[in-house]
Write an enzyme that holds these catalytic residues in place. Structure first.
Site, PDB file in Angstrom:
ATOM      1  N   LYS A   1     -30.365  12.629  -7.672  1.00 54.52           N
ATOM      2  CA  LYS A   1     -30.989  13.819  -6.745  1.00 54.52           C
ATOM      3  C   LYS A   1     -32.372  13.281  -5.874  1.00 54.52           C
ATOM      4  O   LYS A   1     -32.557  13.804  -5.029  1.00 54.52           O
ATOM      5  CB  LYS A   1     -30.943  14.979  -7.270  1.00 54.52           C
ATOM      6  CG  LYS A   1     -32.089  14.865  -8.503  1.00 54.52           C
ATOM      7  CD  LYS A   1     -31.939  16.420  -9.145  1.00 54.52           C
ATOM      8  CE  LYS A   1     -32.475  16.392 -10.592  1.00 54.52           C
ATOM      9  NZ  LYS A   1     -32.237  17.461 -11.471  1.00 54.52           N
TER      10      LYS A   1
ATOM     11  N   LYS B   1     -42.568   8.092 -17.004  1.00 56.85           N
ATOM     12  CA  LYS B   1     -43.197   9.067 -16.222  1.00 56.85           C
ATOM     13  C   LYS B   1     -44.457   8.726 -16.079  1.00 56.85           C
ATOM     14  O   LYS B   1     -45.303   9.097 -15.111  1.00 56.85           O
ATOM     15  CB  LYS B   1     -42.821  10.397 -16.653  1.00 56.85           C
ATOM     16  CG  LYS B   1     -41.336  10.840 -16.600  1.00 56.85           C
ATOM     17  CD  LYS B   1     -41.645  12.561 -16.549  1.00 56.85           C
ATOM     18  CE  LYS B   1     -39.925  12.887 -16.170  1.00 56.85           C
ATOM     19  NZ  LYS B   1     -39.886  14.311 -16.559  1.00 56.85           N
TER      20      LYS B   1
ATOM     21  N   LYS C   1     -26.591   4.545  -9.972  1.00 61.24           N
ATOM     22  CA  LYS C   1     -26.126   5.895 -10.272  1.00 61.24           C
ATOM     23  C   LYS C   1     -26.357   6.974  -9.296  1.00 61.24           C
ATOM     24  O   LYS C   1     -27.476   6.736  -8.484  1.00 61.24           O
ATOM     25  CB  LYS C   1     -26.743   6.492 -11.674  1.00 61.24           C
ATOM     26  CG  LYS C   1     -26.314   7.435 -12.486  1.00 61.24           C
ATOM     27  CD  LYS C   1     -27.091   7.828 -13.508  1.00 61.24           C
ATOM     28  CE  LYS C   1     -28.063   8.980 -13.505  1.00 61.24           C
ATOM     29  NZ  LYS C   1     -28.382   9.644 -14.945  1.00 61.24           N
TER      30      LYS C   1
HETATM   31  P1  AMP Z   1     -30.722  14.931 -14.074  1.00 58.97           P
HETATM   32  O1  AMP Z   1     -30.393  15.060 -12.733  1.00 58.97           O
HETATM   33  O2  AMP Z   1     -30.987  13.538 -14.419  1.00 58.97           O
HETATM   34  O3  AMP Z   1     -31.660  15.660 -14.528  1.00 58.97           O
HETATM   35  O4  AMP Z   1     -29.451  15.007 -15.146  1.00 58.97           O
HETATM   36  C1  AMP Z   1     -28.731  16.248 -15.388  1.00 58.97           C
HETATM   37  C2  AMP Z   1     -27.358  16.171 -16.083  1.00 58.97           C
HETATM   38  O5  AMP Z   1     -26.552  15.413 -15.141  1.00 58.97           O
HETATM   39  C3  AMP Z   1     -27.565  14.923 -17.540  1.00 58.97           C
HETATM   40  O6  AMP Z   1     -26.990  15.368 -18.223  1.00 58.97           O
HETATM   41  C4  AMP Z   1     -27.140  13.618 -16.671  1.00 58.97           C
HETATM   42  O7  AMP Z   1     -26.568  13.013 -17.621  1.00 58.97           O
HETATM   43  C5  AMP Z   1     -26.170  14.182 -15.613  1.00 58.97           C
HETATM   44  N1  AMP Z   1     -26.070  13.201 -14.515  1.00 58.97           N
HETATM   45  C6  AMP Z   1     -26.893  13.094 -13.566  1.00 58.97           C
HETATM   46  N2  AMP Z   1     -26.450  12.130 -12.754  1.00 58.97           N
HETATM   47  C7  AMP Z   1     -25.261  11.756 -13.127  1.00 58.97           C
HETATM   48  C8  AMP Z   1     -24.324  11.159 -12.376  1.00 58.97           C
HETATM   49  N3  AMP Z   1     -24.616  10.219 -11.266  1.00 58.97           N
HETATM   50  N4  AMP Z   1     -22.900  10.840 -12.980  1.00 58.97           N
HETATM   51  C9  AMP Z   1     -22.923  11.730 -14.068  1.00 58.97           C
HETATM   52  N5  AMP Z   1     -23.581  12.482 -14.842  1.00 58.97           N
HETATM   53  C10 AMP Z   1     -24.835  12.359 -14.186  1.00 58.97           C
END
Ligand code: AMP
Ligand code: TRP
Length: 326
Positions: free
Chosen positions: A195, A110, A192
């Site tokens: 968002k 970050k 991956k």
């Molecule tokens: P984030 O969107 O990175 O804040 O992640 C929020 C939660 O969603 C975390 O527990 C991540 O491990 C899970 N997560 C985010 N992106 C993915 C993805 N493409 N596939 C599976 N789990 C995800």
């Protein structure tokens, strides 16, 4: 067993977040005493527009309720509503070595990404997270892999406090999202689903049917025409099969069989789009309904705050006494 997890009020949830995290939370609330928190104080570590943030916080609560968390089965609250989080974080600041914070991967990443705003909060972010977890005498913290290091640090802080001042904290454990639930980008299936990427690469959890169809039909697939699972050679189709399997409850093997006579990908993609539309319909409906019931949502948060505060105050009182504060 007591479970706690948090989510930042930024970005819109996509099917990757759902399959990798939120769906598990919904299952957890059935089995354990659970607390789920919107980490608004953590969100302040990168610059936020106040008007947008205000909306995003309430939106995140509505999203959590829409995916199936219910105030009858778990405690849903906002981090900043329980002042003890900030208070305990300060205390933990005084027993956390600077070097431990400086070696955190997220801090390093970050600070590179937000070069103009390397504030102290970015560094002490995991100390606040330790307070979030330890305030509630948490046994289990379900998080993604990226947050595992922060839970390790939380365990160190708990052990150090207990050793120096007497036992005040339970030592929490992480549980990681089940493997195989990593959902890849629709446009680049080696990456991956994220968002922060172009909206074409993910399916939002509350997306309209028309957009879901469009995005699935436009998803990058592979050479050949067969619907077979092979992440090395056919990453695009394999990702779509994973999504299909997780939403339908059918095994990948049986899906391969169902679609073995297809002469191309179009039929499979159409079927997947319809499956997503019907699976996400109840979530979309719930969200629409909740968007009109702000009074109810605020009441959920009021009750959540009350329940969370009760536990948080008792831990903080104990900590202050042990440290010699009067
Ligand atoms: P984030 O969107 O990175 O804040 O992640 C929020 C939660 O969603 C975390 O527990 C991540 O491990 C899970 N997560 C985010 N992106 C993915 C993805 N493409 N596939 C599976 N789990 C995800
Ligand atoms: N830092 C976590 C994330 O970005 C969110 C979070 C804040 C959290 N406090 C927490 C997760 C406590 C688990 C427990 O994903």
């Amino acid at each position: 067993m007591r479970v706690l997890s948090g989510i930042q009020p930024t970005g819109e949830m996509h099917i990757g977040n759902y399959l990798g995290a939120a769906k598990q939370w919904v299952e957890i609330q059935e089995k354990h005493e659970s607390l789920f928190m919107v980490a608004d104080l953590h969100a302040l570590t990168v610059s936020q527009n106040p008007k947008n943030l205000r909306k995003a916080i309430l939106n995140k609560v509505i999203e959590l309720l829409s995916v199936g968390l219910t105030p009858e089965k778990c405690t849903i609250f906002i981090q900043s509503h329980v002042k003890e989080h900030a208070e305990l974080a300060w205390i933990f600041n005084t027993i956390t070595p600077l070097a431990d914070l400086q070696r955190m991967t997220q801090y390093k990443e970050k600070s590179k990404k937000h070069k103009k705003n390397i504030n102290a909060g970015l560094l002490t972010y995991p100390v606040l997270m330790a307070a979030d977890i330890l305030l509630y005498q948490t046994d289990i913290v379900p998080v993604g892999k990226d947050q595992q290091q922060h839970v390790e640090l939380t365990r160190d802080i708990a052990r150090r406090f207990n050793l120096n001042f007497g036992t005040a904290f339970k030592i929490p454990k992480t549980i990681l999202a089940k493997s195989g639930a990593k959902i890849m980008s629709l446009q680049d299936p080696k990456k991956k689903m994220s968002k922060s990427d172009n909206p074409k690469t993910y399916i939002g959890l509350f997306e309209e049917p028309k957009m879901i169809r469009k995005k699935i039909m436009a998803a990058v697939t592979d050479r050949g025409k067969q619907i077979i699972y092979n992440p090395q050679k056919k990453p695009g189709i394999s990702n779509l099969l994973t999504i299909y399997s997780l939403f339908s409850g059918k095994t990948i093997k049986s899906l391969e069989k169902d679609f073995q006579h297809e002469k191309g990908y179009a039929g499979f993609k159409k079927s997947l789009a319809e499956l997503l539309i019907s699976s996400l319909e109840p979530l979309r409906r719930k969200r629409k309904e909740l968007l009109k019931r702000e009074v109810y949502v605020r009441e959920v948060l009021k009750q959540g705050k009350k329940k969370a505060e009760l536990i948080a105050k008792s831990t903080t009182q104990d900590v202050k006494e042990k440290m010699g504060l009067i």
